[in-house]
Scaffold this motif. Structure first.
Motif, PDB file in Angstrom:
ATOM      1  N   GLN A 144      80.934  87.783  86.631  1.00  0.00           N
ATOM      2  CA  GLN A 144      81.351  87.236  88.222  1.00  0.00           C
ATOM      3  C   GLN A 144      82.264  88.247  88.587  1.00  0.00           C
ATOM      4  OE1 GLN A 144      83.898  83.460  87.634  1.00  0.00           O
ATOM      5  NE2 GLN A 144      83.299  82.941  89.632  1.00  0.00           N
ATOM      6  N   ASN A 145      83.323  88.824  87.550  1.00  0.00           N
ATOM      7  CA  ASN A 145      84.143  89.681  88.687  1.00  0.00           C
ATOM      8  C   ASN A 145      83.178  90.692  89.084  1.00  0.00           C
ATOM      9  OD1 ASN A 145      86.739  88.285  87.979  1.00  0.00           O
ATOM     10  ND2 ASN A 145      87.083  89.098  86.148  1.00  0.00           N
ATOM     11  N   LYS A 146      82.959  91.515  88.192  1.00  0.00           N
ATOM     12  CA  LYS A 146      81.154  92.688  88.492  1.00  0.00           C
ATOM     13  C   LYS A 146      80.763  92.459  90.185  1.00  0.00           C
ATOM     14  CE  LYS A 146      83.001  95.958  86.139  1.00  0.00           C
ATOM     15  NZ  LYS A 146      84.109  96.699  86.291  1.00  0.00           N
ATOM     16  N   GLY A 171      81.990  89.907  92.034  1.00  0.00           N
ATOM     17  CA  GLY A 171      82.800  89.657  93.118  1.00  0.00           C
ATOM     18  C   GLY A 171      81.940  87.879  93.727  1.00  0.00           C
ATOM     19  N   LYS A 172      82.697  87.251  94.863  1.00  0.00           N
ATOM     20  CA  LYS A 172      82.672  86.572  95.408  1.00  0.00           C
ATOM     21  C   LYS A 172      81.380  86.122  96.035  1.00  0.00           C
ATOM     22  CE  LYS A 172      84.353  81.935  96.142  1.00  0.00           C
ATOM     23  NZ  LYS A 172      84.277  81.122  94.805  1.00  0.00           N
TER      24      LYS A 172
END
Length: 192
Positions: free
Chosen positions: A161-163, A165-166
């Protein structure tokens, strides 16, 4: 035990593993997992994996008998799973919440993650189908190998999820929402 029976056994386990991997499609479920992580605050990776594993192993051993006990055929079971997948797809595309759960109870790790996403109608009907072609031991080993991979994906979903991004997660969620709707409709059409 001779070398040929080991090769056949390895081939059987590899075949079962690949078939189940494509049906479980944990990589394709990453957007749903990310969505659940946002709703729930966390995903209980081990709990979801163990519960999905228990469901699949029980279904391997007595699945047909359980369905027969309740007077349910495999097609009806698959249609019920298709409806849940359809609703999940709608949630992803429309950005609405149909499956409500309390974040503190962690039920998202069970429904819809462990069932029907990981151990759903598709994987259960596949397990029943595989029994006609492969030994229960080969299927069991295939399930275990897939569960290890499921656990790794669930455990690393925060990193994924961090990789992404939103924005990336939102785009992926919409795309896989449409794919999930298509899978649900195909399951429904096949079993109606």
């Amino acid at each position: 035990m001779d070398q040929d029976s080991l090769d056949i056994s390895f081939k059987a386990v590899a075949s079962v593993t690949l078939i189940l991997f494509s049906v479980i499609d944990i990589v394709g479920s990453i957007p749903i997992i990310i969505d659940l992580r946002e709703k729930e605050g966390k995903i209980e990776s081990l709990k979801a994996t163990v519960i999905a594993g228990v469901i699949m192993v029980i279904f391997l051993i007595v699945g047909t008998q359980i369905l027969n006990l309740f007077g349910i055929d495999v097609s009806s079971f698959a249609i019920a799973g298709a409806i849940i997948l359809f609703l999940l797809g709608l949630e992803m595309i429309l950005g609405i919440t149909l499956f409500k759960s309390e974040p503190e109870d962690g039920s998202g790790s069970i429904v819809p993650l462990a069932f029907p996403l990981i151990a759903g109608a598709g994987s259960m009907t596949t397990i029943i189908s595989l029994k006609s072609e492969f030994s229960e031991l080969s299927i069991l080993l295939g399930i275990i190998i897939n569960l290890v991979f499921v656990y790794i994906v669930l455990k690393s979903s925060g990193w994924i999820q961090n990789k992404l991004g939103k924005g990336g997660a939102n785009i992926l969620r919409k795309i896989f929402g449409i794919i999930l709707l298509a899978i649900a409709i195909k399951l429904f059409k096949t079993n109606i």
